[in-house]
Design an enzyme around this catalytic site. Structure first.
Site, PDB file in Angstrom:
ATOM      1  N   SER A 258       0.784  -1.236   0.000  1.00  0.00           N
ATOM      2  CA  SER A 258       0.000   0.000   0.000  1.00  0.00           C
ATOM      3  C   SER A 258       0.821   1.294   0.000  1.00  0.00           C
ATOM      4  O   SER A 258       0.255   2.376  -0.146  1.00  0.00           O
ATOM      5  CB  SER A 258      -0.954   0.016   1.197  1.00  0.00           C
ATOM      6  OG  SER A 258      -0.256   0.045   2.421  1.00  0.00           O
ATOM      7  N   LYS A 303      -5.920   4.761   8.347  1.00  0.00           N
ATOM      8  CA  LYS A 303      -4.808   5.533   7.779  1.00  0.00           C
ATOM      9  C   LYS A 303      -5.106   7.022   7.761  1.00  0.00           C
ATOM     10  O   LYS A 303      -4.210   7.842   7.998  1.00  0.00           O
ATOM     11  CB  LYS A 303      -4.499   5.013   6.375  1.00  0.00           C
ATOM     12  CG  LYS A 303      -3.946   3.600   6.394  1.00  0.00           C
ATOM     13  CD  LYS A 303      -3.460   3.146   5.031  1.00  0.00           C
ATOM     14  CE  LYS A 303      -2.778   1.778   5.150  1.00  0.00           C
ATOM     15  NZ  LYS A 303      -2.168   1.334   3.891  1.00  0.00           N
TER      16      LYS A 303
END
Length: 365
Positions: A258, A303
């Site tokens: 990611s 996140k």
């Protein structure tokens, strides 16, 4: 004993019993929470996150291009009922089925290995996407990405072997060509690979030299694929690259793909005169492929929370994650919809030139 006292005692004992049960009862869930964020333009544990070798001119950078992570409970940890209930109520936590993070058909070691491989592959794709953005030439070729356990190729072909031909037909930088040539055979027939062994290829690559001229031929008997009956040998071909200079990404204890987008942007920022952020705090996430396409990731809510807590003003968000991210957006954080490397570069230009009001932002469903 007075009735009121007896009732209170019974209630207290029942509460204690429920709390004990909540602690003792294990549930099949795992928890995700905000993890560390790291500025790809800076240092981590005393070392530059992006260490670019001699050769290209490098420029000073400012601001932040932070990659973000998610903390997860360990594979062997079993949450109790109270922990799960508390996690469901918290804003900065996400409780998911244990098998979502740790599939039943894989051991914890296998999951860790898979995450490490994905992280390594994302670094390679980040370098490719960055150099393409900068119009820096590099060489591509086809390698054996992985060998399936128990397959006909096991012990004959190895991860990292460079494939130069299949049955005498030249293979260059298109990994799909390998599969096409193998499937021209019927199951049970033999296919011959011309390869440069991984050890020799790696040594030449690290020394910045051309691959050695000596090749070896490896013959593998195909087998029938269970899903469609085609001929296979049990390898996953992928693209390999030789770059004109060294780019090392030094970040331990991180897995998965990611961070690819943020690594690519960090490389571009260090190798171009333009200060991509203009001093702003930009964070983000997203996988990236060799063509610069940004892919969605898991744990997006965790996140964004982590990024905002560190001071981020803008968050580059894979467009596939936008609906979920927008549902629980931290105050003061602008979610920028990003589908490609070019999208990210355009967004950074708007941010640094004072045109953030025209950014493509994420909207909820």
């Amino acid at each position: 004993m007075p009735r009121r006292t007896a009732t209170m005692l019974a209630s207290t004992l029942m509460l204690i019993a429920l709390l004990c049960a909540g602690v003792l009862i294990k549930v099949p869930y795992a928890e995700m929470s905000p993890g560390p964020t790291v500025n790809t333009l800076g240092t981590h544990d005393g070392e530059p996150v992006l260490d670019i070798g001699k050769g290209p001119r490098q420029y000073k950078t400012s601001g932040h291009l932070n990659m973000t992570t998610v903390r997860v409970t360990g594979a062997d940890y079993r949450m109790n009922l109270i922990e799960a209930a508390w996690g469901w109520m918290r804003h900065d936590s996400l409780v998911v089925p244990h098998e979502t993070l740790y599939p039943d058909d894989k051991s914890a070691k296998e999951v860790d290995q898979e995450n490490a491989e994905e992280f390594s592959a994302s670094q390679e794709s980040a370098k490719v996407a960055a150099l393409r953005e900068l119009d820096v030439p590099f060489r591509s070729y086809t390698i054996v990405g992985s060998v399936e356990k128990g397959s006909p190729a096991q012990g004959k072909l190895h991860a990292g072997d460079v494939i130069t031909a299949v049955d005498g037909q030249k293979v260059t930088k298109d990994p799909l060509r390998v599969g096409e040539l193998v499937t021209e055979h019927k199951p049970g027939e033999k296919v011959t690979f011309t390869v440069i062994p991984a050890a020799k290829a790696t040594k030449a690559k690290e020394a910045g030299k051309k691959f050695p001229g000596d090749r070896r031929e490896v013959t593998v008997t195909t087998k029938k694929a269970q899903e469609d009956g085609r001929a296979i040998v049990g390898i996953q071909p992928t693209a390999g690259h030789t770059f004109p200079f060294q780019v090392d990404i030094k970040l331990a204890d991180v897995g998965g793909p990611s961070a690819g987008l943020m690594f690519a942007l960090g490389i571009v920022d260090k190798l171009t005169k333009d200060d991509l952020t203009g001093g702003k705090f930009v964070a983000g996430t997203g996988t990236i492929d060799d063509a610069g396409k940004v892919g969605e990731i898991g744990g997006i809510q965790m996140k964004t929370v982590a990024a905002r807590a560190q001071g981020a003003e803008y968050f580059l968000t894979p467009k596939g994650n936008c609906p979920t991210a927008a549902k629980d957006k931290p105050d003061g954080l602008t979610l920028v919809k990003t589908g490609t490397m070019d999208d990210a570069m355009d967004a950074l230009k708007k941010i640094r030139t004072g045109h953030a009001d025209s950014l493509p932002t994420c909207k909820g469903n």
